[in-house]
Design an enzyme around this catalytic site. Structure first.
Site, PDB file in Angstrom:
ATOM      1  N   ASN A 161      38.634 -53.428   4.165  1.00  0.00           N
ATOM      2  CA  ASN A 161      40.041 -53.170   3.886  1.00  0.00           C
ATOM      3  C   ASN A 161      40.443 -53.817   2.566  1.00  0.00           C
ATOM      4  OD1 ASN A 161      42.950 -52.480   4.762  1.00  0.00           O
ATOM      5  ND2 ASN A 161      43.056 -54.653   4.270  1.00  0.00           N
ATOM      6  N   GLU A 162      40.715 -53.008   1.562  1.00  0.00           N
ATOM      7  CA  GLU A 162      41.355 -53.374   0.288  1.00  0.00           C
ATOM      8  C   GLU A 162      40.500 -54.242  -0.631  1.00  0.00           C
ATOM      9  OE1 GLU A 162      46.041 -52.729   1.414  1.00  0.00           O
ATOM     10  OE2 GLU A 162      45.369 -54.776   1.048  1.00  0.00           O
ATOM     11  N   ASN A 163      39.262 -54.532  -0.296  1.00  0.00           N
ATOM     12  CA  ASN A 163      38.484 -55.430  -1.148  1.00  0.00           C
ATOM     13  C   ASN A 163      38.014 -54.762  -2.439  1.00  0.00           C
ATOM     14  OD1 ASN A 163      38.881 -57.319   0.811  1.00  0.00           O
ATOM     15  ND2 ASN A 163      36.831 -57.167   1.681  1.00  0.00           N
TER      16      ASN A 163
ATOM     17  N   SER B  31      38.659 -48.886   2.189  1.00  0.00           N
ATOM     18  CA  SER B  31      39.983 -48.284   2.229  1.00  0.00           C
ATOM     19  C   SER B  31      40.931 -49.210   1.478  1.00  0.00           C
ATOM     20  CB  SER B  31      40.446 -48.097   3.672  1.00  0.00           C
ATOM     21  OG  SER B  31      41.678 -47.421   3.729  1.00  0.00           O
TER      22      SER B  31
END
Length: 861
Positions: free
Chosen positions: A457-459, A503
């Site tokens: 997530n978002e990395n 994502s």
């Protein structure tokens, strides 16, 4: 045959060693412990701490995460003749030392995986002592951070170095969660006695051949891949050759599998550690997401037998026959940069995902049982949600979560557990990551609801946009996990499902990860910086995160916060608002739409309504672009405690107004008015549902008469136009509103009413604060309806977004509907369930029980 013995009884808990802030009454106490459970819940049950979810208690209990804790039990043991006895720990949270009869069995440092230790040589006949000591997870993470070197990620909302330990990241705090760093035996623990050989791991790879009909496949296949472990030395055959890995079983093991009336077996070569058997099923019924078809599940049984030894081990799960792909094909093969799809395709049918993000449902996950999972997923289904994304800062949820998703037909997108931080790829983290990934991919792959593995997530977004690159330099930060290790693990372990690196992610590290044109996108400038009308400036291929905050229901808020006086900015309320500048953002987002609230009750209603409006604007816009945009996954469906957040269902399981808005906007058949450059346009979106779950699209065409009127608030029709519309399944139709209907002469007193069969919607020409709403007037009737209460409201004026708050009558009560717009003379009946006392008309006739958008501008007379 193997035997299992749970070790869940007789546990005690006490603090060990020195830790700052431990109260004397805790330091001296030895309290009963519940297993599965955690330190916080045990101390709470012993009345040694206040409820961490109330008021500002979270801050006073920070010492729990800094202390070390000892769980101990004793049990009697009589040798049962088995070749081997294993201590099986399904979940240890997190930095644990396991001792049996004074000997160290093992040390662990991963909440997300299970452990199995051979303890046959340590068990003694009679009384045995089992001790599990948990070191501080915070101290462990800080120590590893100092050894490996700090990495970016944690911020003011999440300051702890959660990226240096394999533990539920949101235990360390998030912008919706408290800092409650847990420890404990959070899943089952017990002894497994077995002889000869056992099934160490079973992986069913399910595939189907699709036929012309949509409710069956021409053929189904289940390829069962089994790993075998032996209890002792291998006995390969009469020549005495011991073969490969250990044994204790004579040659002639048989692996047998059966499903849907099909049965097959294969001989396991002596000493072999893996075997494969394939089953064929004629015309299996397909598993579908809800609304697209039914959810038939088939019992798959696998058995390992050893000739004269008989059955040695067994394994069973339910599987579903379905096919899933992730379509990422470019729009133009000659120009891949022009754009590319991001569409989940189930059984050959592209699905528009009407989704929501899922976070752990409790900070103390052992409290979430099968019934609670089922209730929460039922709430999701009732809101027409057909996809839940299990977010990467939480957990691989327990099997009962995925069981419920299988049964209810809810697609599951599963993140690997990395979120909002750079993660080291060095030892000991790297080994733990691979072990947990291989275990959980194998554990979850039987579930047909699981349709996508996602790397993080978002990395990747953070690598591009959050200033990481100069801080990281040439060090590792997680890319090796997302682009190499995890896709390799999925490909080797679960080849039946697609994998996506992150994502948001655009499909290539050579392009920005958060674009409209490629992959999945997160939209967070809306909420953080700009008004929710800006949702309409984006047309992404798939929106995996976007959201708007609102407070929890009144009953939840006042159970958790006891400020006197209660205010939007009183200390307890602010302690349950974790977003950076969260209340300021709520106020900024309210200003363009509603007047400044006069008191805390108006603040509560206005901000909840504004949350519902924001997501309605975003989802209706994205759904109007169905075909290019193929999914909306709102942030978020649930909460882990009572908090002001983006959730639709609050921490006490009560639906907020947003939940009712989602139910409307995620309806399979949607009517929406959208501002387009060419003028106001009505869109009719048809997901092609037939009303029956037979999987067939035939009959799913939506044919309706469409009437569009411009009206005054008093009910006068100023302009009218009608037509007939036909919308194919899985399609969208658009109708331009004629200029005379779409053009207002007085934006403060006029609106557009659109009626399409039994569905309708409205378009207002100005923000609520600029509308000359009539003061709302209505008549109310209350009648008994068995155990429920019916409240019928008849409007004497235009009433927009009428809401009945049953929890203001009784905290145990709920209501079936909300956000209903009534024209003068129209009635609507609300059904209240759960009341523990009778109510009368006076109680339900006005605020705080009955509210509407009008009364934010023009209070009721």
């Amino acid at each position: 045959m193997s035997q299992w013995r749970e070790l869940h009884e007789g546990w005690t808990l006490q603090v060990v060693g020195e830790a700052d802030g431990v109260p004397r009454e805790v330091a001296d106490a030895v309290v009963p412990a519940t297993v599965p459970g955690c330190v916080h819940t045990d101390l709470l049950a012993a009345d040694l701490i206040p409820d961490p979810y109330l008021d500002r208690n979270e801050y006073d209990l920070a010492w729990i995460g800094r202390a070390c804790w000892r769980y101990a039990t004793s049990f009697d043991w009589t040798p049962d003749g088995s070749d081997r006895v294993d201590l099986v720990c399904d979940g240890l949270d997190t930095v644990a030392t396991v001792e049996l009869n004074g000997e160290v069995v093992a040390t662990t440092q991963n909440m997300h995986r299970s452990y199995r230790f051979d303890v046959g040589g340590r068990l003694r006949e009679g009384r045995n002592e089992l001790v599990v000591t948990f070191a501080s997870a915070q101290a462990y993470a800080e120590r590893l951070r100092d050894e490996l070197g700090d990495l970016p990620g944690p911020n003011s909302a999440t300051p702890e170095p959660f990226n240096f330990i394999r533990k539920m990241a949101c235990n360390f705090g998030w912008d919706w969660g408290p800092v409650l760093v847990t420890a404990g035996i959070w899943k089952s623990i017990g002894l497994h006695s077995w002889s000869g050989a056992r099934l160490a791991r079973v992986r069913p790879v399910v595939d189907v051949d699709l036929g012309e009909q949509r409710d069956v496949a021409t053929a189904g296949r289940v390829r069962v891949l089994a790993d075998v472990e032996y209890a002792g030395p291998a006995l390969a055959g009469s020549d005495g050759d011991s073969g490969a890995a250990g044994g204790g079983v004579k040659a002639g093991l048989t692996l047998t599998a059966s499903v849907a009336g099909s049965r097959a077996e294969v001989e396991v070569p002596a000493g072999a550690t893996s075997a494969e058997v394939e089953l064929s099923v004629d015309n299996p019924r397909l598993w579908w997401p809800h609304g697209h078809g039914e959810q038939p599940l088939y019992d798959l049984a696998v058995e390992l037998s050893g000739g004269s030894e008989g059955t040695l081990d067994g394994w069973s799960r339910r599987v579903g026959f379905r096919q899933v792909q992730l379509d990422t094909e470019p729009d133009d093969a000659a120009d891949p940069e022009a754009g590319s799809a991001f569409t989940l395709v189930v059984n050959g049918v592209p699905v528009f995902a009407r989704g929501a993000n899922w976070i752990p449902d409790d900070c103390f996950p052992s409290r979430v049982d099968a019934a609670r999972y089922r209730a929460r997923l039922q709430q999701a289904k009732d809101a027409h949600i057909d996809l839940l994304r299990v977010w990467g800062g939480g957990l691989y949820e327990q099997d009962t979560f995925y069981d419920a998703a299988d049964e209810l037909g809810i697609l599951v997108w599963q993140d690997f557990l990395f979120a909002c931080a750079a993660y080291p790829e060095e030892s000991p983290i790297a080994e733990e990551v691979e072990a947990e990934a291989r275990e959980n991919v194998a554990r979850l792959m039987p579930h047909p609801s699981l349709v996508l593995w996602n790397g993080n997530n978002e990395n990747i977004w953070a690598w591009f946009d959050w200033g990481w690159q100069p801080k990281v330099g040439d060090r590792t930060w997680g890319a090796g996990y997302y682009l190499d290790l995890l896709p390799r693990v999925v490909g080797e372990t679960d080849p039946s499902r697609p994998y996506w690196p992150g994502s948001p992610y655009s499909g290539s590290m050579d392009r920005h990860p958060n674009t409209d044109e490629h992959g999945c996108k997160h939209v967070w400038d809306v909420w953080n910086q700009v008004d929710y009308s800006v949702y309409r400036t984006y047309v992404p291929r798939f929106v995996a995160e976007f959201g708007w905050q609102g407070p929890p229901t009144w009953a939840t808020l006042t159970r958790a916060v006891h400020d006197d006086p209660l205010a939007a900015d009183s200390p307890g309320v602010l302690s349950h608002q974790k977003a950076t500048d969260g209340n300021a953002k709520l106020a900024r987002g309210l200003t363009p739409h509603f007047p400044e609230p006069a008191d805390v009750e108006d603040w509560h209603w206005s901000t909840q309504l504004n949350q519902a409006r924001a997501l309605t604007v975003g989802i209706e816009h994205y759904r109007s672009h169905r075909g290019r945009c193929m999914g909306t996954v709102v942030w978020q469906i649930n909460d882990c405690w009572p908090v002001t957040s983006w959730a639709a269902v609050d921490g006490d399981a009560r639906p907020k107004p947003l939940w009712y808005a989602l139910r409307k906007v995620y309806d399979p058949r949607l009517v929406t008015v959208q501002p387009r450059p060419e003028g106001l346009t009505v869109f009719l979106v048809n997901e092609g549902l037939t009303g029956g779950d037979n999987g067939a699209r035939a009959g799913g065409v939506w044919r309706t008469d469409l009437a569009v009127e411009r009206r005054t608030f008093t009910g006068e029709v100023l302009a009218h136009w009608s037509t007939s519309v036909s919308v194919d399944p899985a399609a969208t139709a658009s109708v331009r509103v004629p200029v005379d209907v779409a053009t207002t002469t007085d934006p403060s007193r006029e609106y557009v009413l659109v009626v399409a069969g039994d569905r309708r919607t409205t378009w207002f020409f100005a923000a609520d604060k600029d509308l000359a709403y009539p003061a709302p007037e209505w008549d109310v009737e209350v009648t008994a309806d068995g155990p429920a209460t019916r409240v019928t409201v008849t409007a004497r004026t235009l009433v927009r977004d009428l809401a009945l708050f049953a929890d203001r009558l009784d905290p145990a009560a709920g209501v079936d509907d909300m956000l209903v717009t009534l024209l003068p003379g129209e009635s609507h009946t609300f059904r209240i369930s759960g009341l523990t006392r009778p109510v009368d008309v006076a109680e339900v006739s006005g605020r705080p029980v009955l509210r509407c958008a009008n009364d934010t501008v023009s209070p009721a007379k």
